[in-house]
Write a protein that holds these residues in place. Structure first.
Motif, PDB file in Angstrom:
ATOM      1  N   LYS A 196      37.084  27.607  71.727  1.00 55.79           N
ATOM      2  CA  LYS A 196      36.248  28.363  72.659  1.00 55.79           C
ATOM      3  C   LYS A 196      36.893  29.696  73.025  1.00 55.79           C
ATOM      4  CE  LYS A 196      34.207  26.327  76.048  1.00 55.79           C
ATOM      5  NZ  LYS A 196      34.001  25.524  77.279  1.00 55.79           N
ATOM      6  N   PHE A 197      38.196  29.712  73.118  1.00 51.04           N
ATOM      7  CA  PHE A 197      38.916  30.942  73.436  1.00 51.04           C
ATOM      8  C   PHE A 197      38.722  31.983  72.323  1.00 51.04           C
ATOM      9  CE2 PHE A 197      42.856  33.512  73.322  1.00 51.04           C
ATOM     10  CZ  PHE A 197      42.893  33.970  74.633  1.00 51.04           C
ATOM     11  N   VAL A 198      38.889  31.556  71.087  1.00 50.38           N
ATOM     12  CA  VAL A 198      38.740  32.473  69.952  1.00 50.38           C
ATOM     13  C   VAL A 198      37.304  32.983  69.860  1.00 50.38           C
ATOM     14  CG1 VAL A 198      38.882  32.704  67.438  1.00 50.38           C
ATOM     15  CG2 VAL A 198      40.589  31.348  68.669  1.00 50.38           C
ATOM     16  N   THR A 199      36.340  32.113  70.127  1.00 52.02           N
ATOM     17  CA  THR A 199      34.925  32.479  69.982  1.00 52.02           C
ATOM     18  C   THR A 199      34.308  32.962  71.288  1.00 52.02           C
ATOM     19  OG1 THR A 199      34.188  30.190  70.351  1.00 52.02           O
ATOM     20  CG2 THR A 199      34.631  30.849  68.076  1.00 52.02           C
ATOM     21  N   GLY A 200      35.111  33.178  72.303  1.00 49.65           N
ATOM     22  CA  GLY A 200      34.611  33.770  73.533  1.00 49.65           C
ATOM     23  C   GLY A 200      34.202  35.218  73.309  1.00 49.65           C
ATOM     24  N   ALA A 201      33.377  35.742  74.203  1.00 52.58           N
ATOM     25  CA  ALA A 201      32.780  37.062  74.005  1.00 52.58           C
ATOM     26  C   ALA A 201      33.824  38.160  73.819  1.00 52.58           C
ATOM     27  CB  ALA A 201      31.865  37.388  75.183  1.00 52.58           C
ATOM     28  N   GLU A 202      34.863  38.174  74.656  1.00 53.46           N
ATOM     29  CA  GLU A 202      35.846  39.254  74.587  1.00 53.46           C
ATOM     30  C   GLU A 202      36.610  39.236  73.264  1.00 53.46           C
ATOM     31  OE1 GLU A 202      39.818  40.864  77.009  1.00 53.46           O
ATOM     32  OE2 GLU A 202      38.514  39.332  77.910  1.00 53.46           O
ATOM     33  N   ASN A 203      37.057  38.061  72.857  1.00 57.30           N
ATOM     34  CA  ASN A 203      37.824  37.981  71.622  1.00 57.30           C
ATOM     35  C   ASN A 203      36.951  38.164  70.387  1.00 57.30           C
ATOM     36  OD1 ASN A 203      40.399  37.624  72.784  1.00 57.30           O
ATOM     37  ND2 ASN A 203      39.931  35.473  73.197  1.00 57.30           N
ATOM     38  N   GLN A 204      35.715  37.713  70.449  1.00 59.69           N
ATOM     39  CA  GLN A 204      34.807  37.975  69.336  1.00 59.69           C
ATOM     40  C   GLN A 204      34.567  39.468  69.164  1.00 59.69           C
ATOM     41  OE1 GLN A 204      31.519  36.001  67.880  1.00 59.69           O
ATOM     42  NE2 GLN A 204      31.686  34.175  69.165  1.00 59.69           N
ATOM     43  N   MET A 205      34.392  40.174  70.284  1.00 57.59           N
ATOM     44  CA  MET A 205      34.151  41.608  70.206  1.00 57.59           C
ATOM     45  C   MET A 205      35.336  42.328  69.565  1.00 57.59           C
ATOM     46  SD  MET A 205      32.203  44.208  70.713  1.00 57.59           S
ATOM     47  CE  MET A 205      30.932  43.720  71.879  1.00 57.59           C
ATOM     48  N   SER A 206      36.535  41.947  69.955  1.00 59.00           N
ATOM     49  CA  SER A 206      37.725  42.578  69.377  1.00 59.00           C
ATOM     50  C   SER A 206      37.789  42.361  67.872  1.00 59.00           C
ATOM     51  CB  SER A 206      38.996  42.013  70.038  1.00 59.00           C
ATOM     52  OG  SER A 206      39.024  42.333  71.409  1.00 59.00           O
ATOM     53  N   PHE A 207      37.520  41.148  67.452  1.00 60.08           N
ATOM     54  CA  PHE A 207      37.580  40.854  66.021  1.00 60.08           C
ATOM     55  C   PHE A 207      36.464  41.563  65.261  1.00 60.08           C
ATOM     56  CE2 PHE A 207      36.951  38.033  62.272  1.00 60.08           C
ATOM     57  CZ  PHE A 207      38.168  38.293  61.668  1.00 60.08           C
ATOM     58  N   ALA A 208      35.273  41.607  65.841  1.00 63.30           N
ATOM     59  CA  ALA A 208      34.147  42.258  65.183  1.00 63.30           C
ATOM     60  C   ALA A 208      34.447  43.734  64.926  1.00 63.30           C
ATOM     61  CB  ALA A 208      32.887  42.110  66.036  1.00 63.30           C
ATOM     62  N   LYS A 209      35.051  44.405  65.900  1.00 60.31           N
ATOM     63  CA  LYS A 209      35.389  45.819  65.730  1.00 60.31           C
ATOM     64  C   LYS A 209      36.464  46.005  64.668  1.00 60.31           C
ATOM     65  CE  LYS A 209      34.174  47.354  70.406  1.00 60.31           C
ATOM     66  NZ  LYS A 209      34.688  47.944  71.677  1.00 60.31           N
ATOM     67  N   ASP A 210      37.388  45.081  64.601  1.00 60.30           N
ATOM     68  CA  ASP A 210      38.495  45.179  63.665  1.00 60.30           C
ATOM     69  C   ASP A 210      38.061  44.870  62.239  1.00 60.30           C
ATOM     70  OD1 ASP A 210      41.154  45.682  63.042  1.00 60.30           O
ATOM     71  OD2 ASP A 210      41.781  43.615  63.398  1.00 60.30           O
TER      72      ASP A 210
END
Length: 434
Positions: free
Chosen positions: A333-347
């Motif tokens: 859930k931590f990895v797929t939370g909104a904030e971390n998903q956004m960071s990965f999507a941009k990267d």
């Protein structure tokens, strides 16, 4: 992100058969609905293993920082990160599961998840944590929810990918078409492909045969309501195959294209031999770097679709064999939370599945750059997009479908006969996994 997004190959190997056999014999480590409902209870502490699929080379800093942040937020936890190469990944999952060595949190697509879940080797995350559903896009959550397994959800949605259409406008004009009137439906696409066939003998509109997701976006109903049988041999499915057969007959689809793979379609587009390329969020950058002469004439428009466009999905599944399920769930859930998903999507040039993330200006505002042009166009599609490939449609069925369509296009059988044979073959694969 140099990671291609064809449909994720389902587990069709001997290893997968072994997993299913173990599950049928009651040896698999699955927990079942009642135990799954209690799986999130308990202290978040101790060690877990997190496995990704061919991501370590380009994103090591991201995941190192991510794990450190989780361990800081949850003192007493340790996350061991392992990354497996792309080649043979699904077979590796099957072998690990059969041996009782499936990592606690695993990166996988719906097809692989369905195979492992059917052997009772993945946790039903909806039963374990029902409130988590609200944090994800509905169509992403539904893609990991398997009606054929009683409606359980076997992975937290992670990142998505979809893409617009790319057209070589110079090639279209050369072959008698108006580059200002690009097709948006399949009927328009095939009509213009026939015009190209009449005007040019060294270029075509379309570069390869359709895969299962095209049947969905064309308008075929792929399965019955309870996902127990395939139905893409309906009128729409037959019509789609006939479109390709007619185009081949008129010289607008080549013998080489009958056998072409996704990579060969891309290379033909780069060479100026194919005018239409269904791409992804990083296609334009690839064209700019490797085919600059084609790139300068490329127009980016919404994906061709009669219904909803297709999207691809990766999830984080939790092993039913985990000895530390509360921590595994918390980390997924931590990895797929909104904030971390956004960071990965941009990267990584992908799209988040977290609810509300696509409203961010990063996905809605075009700053005039190529990256933004494609990103904004693709992000618009996701609200309507579907994961069209059913999780029960195996890699073996995908290969068989291609072979049967090729037979129909070459005139060796009718479109109806080709799809009837594929539906029968694919239904047998479902029956064999029960």
């Amino acid at each position: 992100m140099r990671r291609s997004f064809p449909r994720r190959a389902a587990l069709g190997s001997t290893a997968a058969v072994t997993v299913l056999a173990l599950g049928a014999c009651g040896i698999a480590g699955g927990s079942g609905g009642t135990d799954d409902a209690a799986a999130a209870d308990g202290e978040v502490s101790g060690e877990i293993t997190f496995q990704t699929w061919n991501l370590k080379g380009g994103y090591e800093d991201y995941f190192t920082d991510l794990i450190a942040a989780f361990e800081e937020e949850h003192p007493g936890t340790t996350v061991k990160w392992v990354d497996q190469p792309a080649e043979g990944y699904e077979d590796s999952l099957s072998a690990d599961a059969a041996a009782g060595n499936l990592p606690d949190v695993v990166d996988m697509g719906p097809e692989a998840a369905y195979t492992l879940a059917s052997a009772d080797m993945l946790l039903d995350v909806d039963a374990a944590d029902p409130e988590s559903k609200a944090g994800y896009l509905p169509q992403a959550w539904e893609a990991m929810t398997f009606d054929g397994l009683g409606g359980g959800t076997y992975g937290f949605p992670w990142y998505l990918n979809t893409g617009p259409s790319f057209f070589n406008t110079e090639l279209l004009e050369k072959c008698g078409l108006d580059a200002g009137n690009l097709p948006s439906t399949y009927d328009e696409l095939f009509d213009q492909a026939k015009t190209m066939a009449a005007e040019c003998d060294d270029a075509t509109m379309i570069g390869r045969l359709p895969e299962m997701e095209v049947f969905g976006s064309y308008g075929s109903q792929l399965m019955n309501s309870d996902q127990s049988a395939f139905t893409f041999n309906d009128a729409e499915g037959v019509e789609l195959v006939q479109q390709y057969a007619d185009l081949y007959e008129e010289g607008g689809f080549t013998a080489e294209a009958v056998n072409a793979l996704q990579t060969e379609e891309l290379e033909a587009f780069k060479a100026g031999q194919v005018a239409w390329l269904p791409g992804s969020s990083y296609t334009l950058k690839e064209l700019k770097e490797t085919a600059p002469d084609v790139y300068k004439n490329v127009e980016v428009v919404p994906a061709i679709a009669n219904t909803a466009p297709n999207m691809y999905l990766e999830s984080l599944a939790v092993s039913a064999q985990s000895e530390n399920t509360p921590t595994a769930i918390a980390f997924a859930k931590f990895v797929t939370g909104a904030e971390n998903q956004m960071s990965f999507a941009k990267d990584a040039s992908v799209f988040p599945s977290a609810e509300g993330s696509l409203d961010d200006p990063f996905f809605t505002k075009d700053d005039g750059t190529d990256d933004a042009r494609v990103r904004v166009q693709a992000a618009k599609q996701i609200s309507d997009a579907q994961v069209w490939v059913p999780p029960t449609f195996s890699e073996a069925s995908s290969v068989f479908l291609h072979e049967q369509i090729a037979q129909a296009v070459l005139g060796k059988k009718t479109a109806q006969e080709a799809l009837d044979a594929t539906v029968a073959y694919s239904d047998e694969r479902i029956a064999g996994s029960e």
